[in-house]
Write an enzyme that holds these catalytic residues in place. Structure first.
Site, PDB file in Angstrom:
ATOM      1  N   GLU A  56     -66.418 -20.861  97.934  1.00 52.18           N
ATOM      2  CA  GLU A  56     -67.663 -21.048  98.688  1.00 52.18           C
ATOM      3  C   GLU A  56     -68.032 -22.531  98.675  1.00 52.18           C
ATOM      4  O   GLU A  56     -68.118 -23.134  97.607  1.00 52.18           O
ATOM      5  CB  GLU A  56     -68.811 -20.234  98.076  1.00 52.18           C
ATOM      6  CG  GLU A  56     -70.071 -20.345  98.921  1.00 52.18           C
ATOM      7  CD  GLU A  56     -71.283 -19.599  98.362  1.00 52.18           C
ATOM      8  OE1 GLU A  56     -71.588 -19.769  97.179  1.00 52.18           O
ATOM      9  OE2 GLU A  56     -71.925 -18.863  99.139  1.00 52.18           O
ATOM     10  N   VAL A  91     -74.366 -18.628  88.422  1.00 54.09           N
ATOM     11  CA  VAL A  91     -75.677 -18.530  87.753  1.00 54.09           C
ATOM     12  C   VAL A  91     -75.999 -17.064  87.455  1.00 54.09           C
ATOM     13  O   VAL A  91     -76.442 -16.711  86.356  1.00 54.09           O
ATOM     14  CB  VAL A  91     -76.790 -19.196  88.608  1.00 54.09           C
ATOM     15  CG1 VAL A  91     -78.164 -18.901  88.034  1.00 54.09           C
ATOM     16  CG2 VAL A  91     -76.568 -20.702  88.692  1.00 54.09           C
ATOM     17  N   CYS A 117     -75.627 -17.673 103.008  1.00 54.02           N
ATOM     18  CA  CYS A 117     -74.628 -16.961 102.219  1.00 54.02           C
ATOM     19  C   CYS A 117     -73.641 -16.257 103.139  1.00 54.02           C
ATOM     20  O   CYS A 117     -72.514 -15.982 102.771  1.00 54.02           O
ATOM     21  CB  CYS A 117     -75.306 -15.957 101.310  1.00 54.02           C
ATOM     22  SG  CYS A 117     -76.486 -14.960 102.197  1.00 54.02           S
ATOM     23  N   GLU A 140     -77.928 -10.756  94.559  1.00 59.02           N
ATOM     24  CA  GLU A 140     -77.123 -11.032  95.755  1.00 59.02           C
ATOM     25  C   GLU A 140     -76.648 -12.465  95.614  1.00 59.02           C
ATOM     26  O   GLU A 140     -77.452 -13.374  95.398  1.00 59.02           O
ATOM     27  CB  GLU A 140     -77.948 -10.825  97.023  1.00 59.02           C
ATOM     28  CG  GLU A 140     -78.467  -9.385  97.184  1.00 59.02           C
ATOM     29  CD  GLU A 140     -77.399  -8.317  97.108  1.00 59.02           C
ATOM     30  OE1 GLU A 140     -76.236  -8.599  97.464  1.00 59.02           O
ATOM     31  OE2 GLU A 140     -77.705  -7.196  96.655  1.00 59.02           O
ATOM     32  N   LYS A 190     -89.751 -17.282  89.853  1.00 57.25           N
ATOM     33  CA  LYS A 190     -89.214 -18.610  89.597  1.00 57.25           C
ATOM     34  C   LYS A 190     -88.577 -19.122  90.889  1.00 57.25           C
ATOM     35  O   LYS A 190     -87.457 -18.753  91.240  1.00 57.25           O
ATOM     36  CB  LYS A 190     -88.159 -18.564  88.482  1.00 57.25           C
ATOM     37  CG  LYS A 190     -87.806 -19.959  87.978  1.00 57.25           C
ATOM     38  CD  LYS A 190     -86.320 -20.149  87.778  1.00 57.25           C
ATOM     39  CE  LYS A 190     -85.596 -20.896  88.843  1.00 57.25           C
ATOM     40  NZ  LYS A 190     -86.086 -22.113  89.384  1.00 57.25           N
ATOM     41  N   THR A 207     -73.044 -17.177  92.439  1.00 62.06           N
ATOM     42  CA  THR A 207     -72.367 -16.195  91.591  1.00 62.06           C
ATOM     43  C   THR A 207     -72.356 -16.647  90.125  1.00 62.06           C
ATOM     44  O   THR A 207     -72.637 -15.857  89.217  1.00 62.06           O
ATOM     45  CB  THR A 207     -70.926 -15.992  92.116  1.00 62.06           C
ATOM     46  OG1 THR A 207     -71.031 -15.540  93.469  1.00 62.06           O
ATOM     47  CG2 THR A 207     -70.158 -14.971  91.307  1.00 62.06           C
TER      48      THR A 207
HETATM   49  P1  NAD Z   1     -78.452 -21.439  92.740  1.00 63.46           P
HETATM   50  O1  NAD Z   1     -77.627 -20.431  92.048  1.00 63.46           O
HETATM   51  O2  NAD Z   1     -78.221 -22.870  92.486  1.00 63.46           O
HETATM   52  O3  NAD Z   1     -79.988 -21.186  92.390  1.00 63.46           O
HETATM   53  C1  NAD Z   1     -80.604 -19.917  92.563  1.00 63.46           C
HETATM   54  C2  NAD Z   1     -81.775 -19.834  91.612  1.00 63.46           C
HETATM   55  O4  NAD Z   1     -81.275 -19.792  90.267  1.00 63.46           O
HETATM   56  C3  NAD Z   1     -82.716 -21.035  91.688  1.00 63.46           C
HETATM   57  O5  NAD Z   1     -84.039 -20.601  91.537  1.00 63.46           O
HETATM   58  C4  NAD Z   1     -82.272 -21.861  90.503  1.00 63.46           C
HETATM   59  O6  NAD Z   1     -83.270 -22.713  90.004  1.00 63.46           O
HETATM   60  C5  NAD Z   1     -81.937 -20.778  89.501  1.00 63.46           C
HETATM   61  N1  NAD Z   1     -81.057 -21.217  88.412  1.00 63.46           N
HETATM   62  C6  NAD Z   1     -80.090 -22.170  88.450  1.00 63.46           C
HETATM   63  N2  NAD Z   1     -79.490 -22.258  87.244  1.00 63.46           N
HETATM   64  C7  NAD Z   1     -80.091 -21.353  86.447  1.00 63.46           C
HETATM   65  C8  NAD Z   1     -79.907 -20.959  85.091  1.00 63.46           C
HETATM   66  N3  NAD Z   1     -78.988 -21.523  84.321  1.00 63.46           N
HETATM   67  N4  NAD Z   1     -80.697 -19.966  84.603  1.00 63.46           N
HETATM   68  C9  NAD Z   1     -81.605 -19.369  85.386  1.00 63.46           C
HETATM   69  N5  NAD Z   1     -81.830 -19.707  86.666  1.00 63.46           N
HETATM   70  C10 NAD Z   1     -81.086 -20.680  87.191  1.00 63.46           C
HETATM   71  O7  NAD Z   1     -78.369 -21.110  94.306  1.00 63.46           O
HETATM   72  P2  NAD Z   1     -79.059 -21.861  95.539  1.00 63.46           P
HETATM   73  O8  NAD Z   1     -78.391 -23.181  95.714  1.00 63.46           O
HETATM   74  O9  NAD Z   1     -80.544 -21.830  95.467  1.00 63.46           O
HETATM   75  O10 NAD Z   1     -78.647 -20.886  96.727  1.00 63.46           O
HETATM   76  C11 NAD Z   1     -77.355 -20.890  97.260  1.00 63.46           C
HETATM   77  C12 NAD Z   1     -76.530 -19.749  96.737  1.00 63.46           C
HETATM   78  O11 NAD Z   1     -77.225 -18.543  96.960  1.00 63.46           O
HETATM   79  C13 NAD Z   1     -75.208 -19.609  97.465  1.00 63.46           C
HETATM   80  O12 NAD Z   1     -74.202 -19.286  96.537  1.00 63.46           O
HETATM   81  C14 NAD Z   1     -75.460 -18.456  98.428  1.00 63.46           C
HETATM   82  O13 NAD Z   1     -74.298 -17.772  98.815  1.00 63.46           O
HETATM   83  C15 NAD Z   1     -76.386 -17.597  97.623  1.00 63.46           C
HETATM   84  N6  NAD Z   1     -77.196 -16.728  98.471  1.00 63.46           N
HETATM   85  C16 NAD Z   1     -76.834 -15.418  98.543  1.00 63.46           C
HETATM   86  C17 NAD Z   1     -77.559 -14.554  99.360  1.00 63.46           C
HETATM   87  C18 NAD Z   1     -77.178 -13.108  99.467  1.00 63.46           C
HETATM   88  O14 NAD Z   1     -77.960 -12.324  99.984  1.00 63.46           O
HETATM   89  N7  NAD Z   1     -75.989 -12.727  99.000  1.00 63.46           N
HETATM   90  C19 NAD Z   1     -78.645 -15.041 100.087  1.00 63.46           C
HETATM   91  C20 NAD Z   1     -78.997 -16.381  99.959  1.00 63.46           C
HETATM   92  C21 NAD Z   1     -78.259 -17.231  99.143  1.00 63.46           C
END
Ligand code: NAD
Length: 539
Positions: free
Chosen positions: A421, A265, A323, A289, A208, A263
């Site tokens: 964040e 989600v 991140c 992560e 996804k 976090t």
């Molecule tokens: P996000 O949480 O908005 O989305 C991540 C994924 O989850 C997307 O595919 C999104 O469509 C999906 N999603 C959103 N709501 C959902 C739900 N209710 N049910 C199921 N899936 C759902 O994050 P983003 O904006 O894509 O990425 C940024 C975040 O990711 C930041 O918090 C960043 O710190 C984190 N991040 C962490 C790492 C790491 O290695 N720790 C690496 C990259 C990004």
């Protein structure tokens, strides 16, 4: 151990270089077309006609693609296709599976490189350099090193003892069922790695993708199919995260979640998994992560110019949407007096604009939602009497979602932008009294729920050791005299703990082990025909 792969060399894209010319040609080509992005289920492209558009964040009236979203029917089909594909995929064996992903790496290093880099620059607004280190180099490394680690498992995990007459072995068996890979927008490499790492060891997956990276992610799906990935092993399903999660969790063969994102989600999905447990065939593996509030702590004896460069690059490359981005800094008073003005004047030299203009260091943030959220943090800081915006702060969403690189100076180490964040180009700095280094280490440890990355700047080993010990659980990736971003596969395996994730270190063997459920096999070669034991004999 056989010899390991090497990290992919990073191309420089210097003026008039061949790679720069090739990348510009590909950028122009992609700018001139609007592609249709289907779901890919069991190797078949499915156009549902329920579409959304994919635009360029730094030029948001430009449409790159129409994306055909999966509905419940397609999601169910994708689950079934992954289940059906698993047996043949397992029987292909580790070596041949690994070879398919090595072929992916070879294609990405060669003829696909510019296509994927250009798509990442346009779809996610990365500069050429940020696209190259992510979409090309990191993903090539993920595929090559994971293939290497997976091949070693068979020998590494065999039982130590096989007494005479018995042969003991361990089958490196994958989890039974399918994995749901839910991927973030900000790293093309992470997006492709989340479904492919479990697939490497014999799992099958639903992928996804994020609604903000459909274009680059779809091209990678095409690349994997060209490399020989069999139908059904990875199924590409753009669509609603909650609908996809619900449908997967209602299937008893859901075997695991491989997540990277925020976090909140991740915690929500984990709770849904817990509720679904009674209906599932296995205890699913949950690997995630998540967010960060990554720090830089400087000691009075630090190299001030080194600190300046680490703050500037660490906080503002890719608009702070990493991140690992430096978003809070603890700087001693004398150091701030020595380098604060220079930091501000260097930041004011940063050029921001279209990703296809190579003189830009920064481009736009990903979408309107991110733009409004970051702007909200800046506005609240401007009204907070503890905080002062000393550079940046302007936001303009007319052509693209642009936010200036912003520094907030705060007198309160627990003010909002010091602990939450933001995921944008905003760095908050707390200036402390030179004698308070140890207190500041405690503050840094306790201020935020996250524990992803962080740096200590000092030229004295004793001070470095103090920080190393006191900040043991404050960061899963800890840097000494360097910026807290830019982890490299096979050099600094990446991941954090506390609210930052399960710390399963993407790109390393520890992550691959999460997708394995070994089978222990004892083969008896003795003919045992007597059921009575010697102790039962007559005196
Ligand atoms: P996000 O949480 O908005 O989305 C991540 C994924 O989850 C997307 O595919 C999104 O469509 C999906 N999603 C959103 N709501 C959902 C739900 N209710 N049910 C199921 N899936 C759902 O994050 P983003 O904006 O894509 O990425 C940024 C975040 O990711 C930041 O918090 C960043 O710190 C984190 N991040 C962490 C790492 C790491 O290695 N720790 C690496 C990259 C990004």
């Amino acid at each position: 151990m056989s010899s390991h792969p090497n990290n992919e060399p990073i191309l420089g894209y210097e003026p008039r270089s061949d790679e720069k010319e090739a990348l510009l040609r590909e950028l122009n080509r992609q700018m001139e077309e609007v592609i249709e992005i289907p779901c890919i289920i069991n190797g078949e492209k499915i156009y549902t006609n329920n579409t959304v558009t994919q635009v360029i964040p730094h030029n948001h009236s430009h449409v790159l693609a129409n994306v055909h979203l999966a509905g419940k029917n397609e999601i169910e089909k994708a689950c079934q296709s992954a289940i059906n594909a698993q047996n043949d995929w397992i029987e292909l064996g580790m070596d041949r599976r690994a070879a398919i992903f090595e072929k992916c790496a070879e294609l990405l290093a060669g003829k696909w490189r510019m296509k994927i880099n250009a798509a990442t620059m346009l779809n996610q607004s990365k500069t050429a350099f940020q696209a190259e280190i992510d979409a090309a180099c990191e993903l090539i490394d993920f595929w090559n090193f994971n293939a290497f680690y997976a091949r070693e498992f068979h020998d590494q995990y065999q039982p130590l003892v096989s007494p005479e007459g018995n042969i003991n072995t361990t089958e490196i068996r994958p989890l039974e069922g399918f994995i749901l890979a839910v991927t973030p927008f900000n790293f093309t490499s992470i997006a492709a790695n989340l479904p492919s790492a479990p697939a490497m060891v014999g799992c099958t997956a639903l992928w996804k993708p994020s609604r903000n990276s459909y274009h680059s992610n779809y091209l990678l799906m095409e690349l994997m199919m060209e490399a020989g990935l069999p139908p059904g092993v990875i199924n590409f399903i753009p669509g609603s995260g909650s609908e996809i999660t619900e449908t997967c969790l209602s299937n008893p063969d859901f075997a695991g979640l491989h997540f990277t994102g925020s976090t909140a989600v991740f915690q929500g999905i984990w709770q849904r998994i817990a509720e679904s447990l009674p209906n599932l065939r296995s205890y699913p593996r949950i690997v995630g992560e998540t967010g960060g509030k990554d720090f830089v702590v400087a000691h009075p004896d630090c190299d001030q110019r080194g600190l300046l460069v680490a703050l500037l690059r660490g906080a503002f490359e890719y608009q702070g949407q990493k991140c690992s981005a430096a978003s809070r800094a603890y700087v001693p008073k004398t150091v701030w007096e020595g380098m604060g003005n220079d930091l501000v004047s260097e930041i004011e030299k940063i050029k921001m604009g279209d990703a296809t203009d190579f003189s830009n260091f920064m481009t736009a943030v990903i979408d309107e939602r991110a733009f409004s959220k970051i702007k909200g943090y800046i506005n609240r800081a401007s009204e907070n009497s503890d905080c002062k915006i000393i550079t940046g702060g302007k936001c303009d969403n007319e052509t693209g979602w642009f936010i200036e690189p912003t520094i907030i100076l705060t007198e309160n180490p627990n003010s909002e932008t010091m602990v939450e964040e933001i995921f944008g180009p905003v760095l908050t700095i707390y200036v402390y009294e030179d004698n308070d280094f140890e207190e500041v280490l405690d503050l840094c440890d306790k201020a935020s729920p996250y524990a992803l990355t962080g740096s200590i700047f000092s030229s004295n080993e004793e001070n470095i050791q103090k920080a190393y010990n006191k900040l043991r659980f404050t960061a899963g990736n800890f840097y000494i005299n360097d910026k807290p971003t830019g982890a490299v596969v096979a050099q600094q395996p990446f991941g954090g703990a506390r609210a930052s994730g399960t710390n399963d270190k993407a790109g390393g063997p520890l992550n691959l082990l999460r997708w394995i459920s070994p089978r222990s096999v004892k083969r008896n070669n003795l003919k045992i025909h007597d059921w009575e034991y010697p102790f039962m004999g007559e005196n």
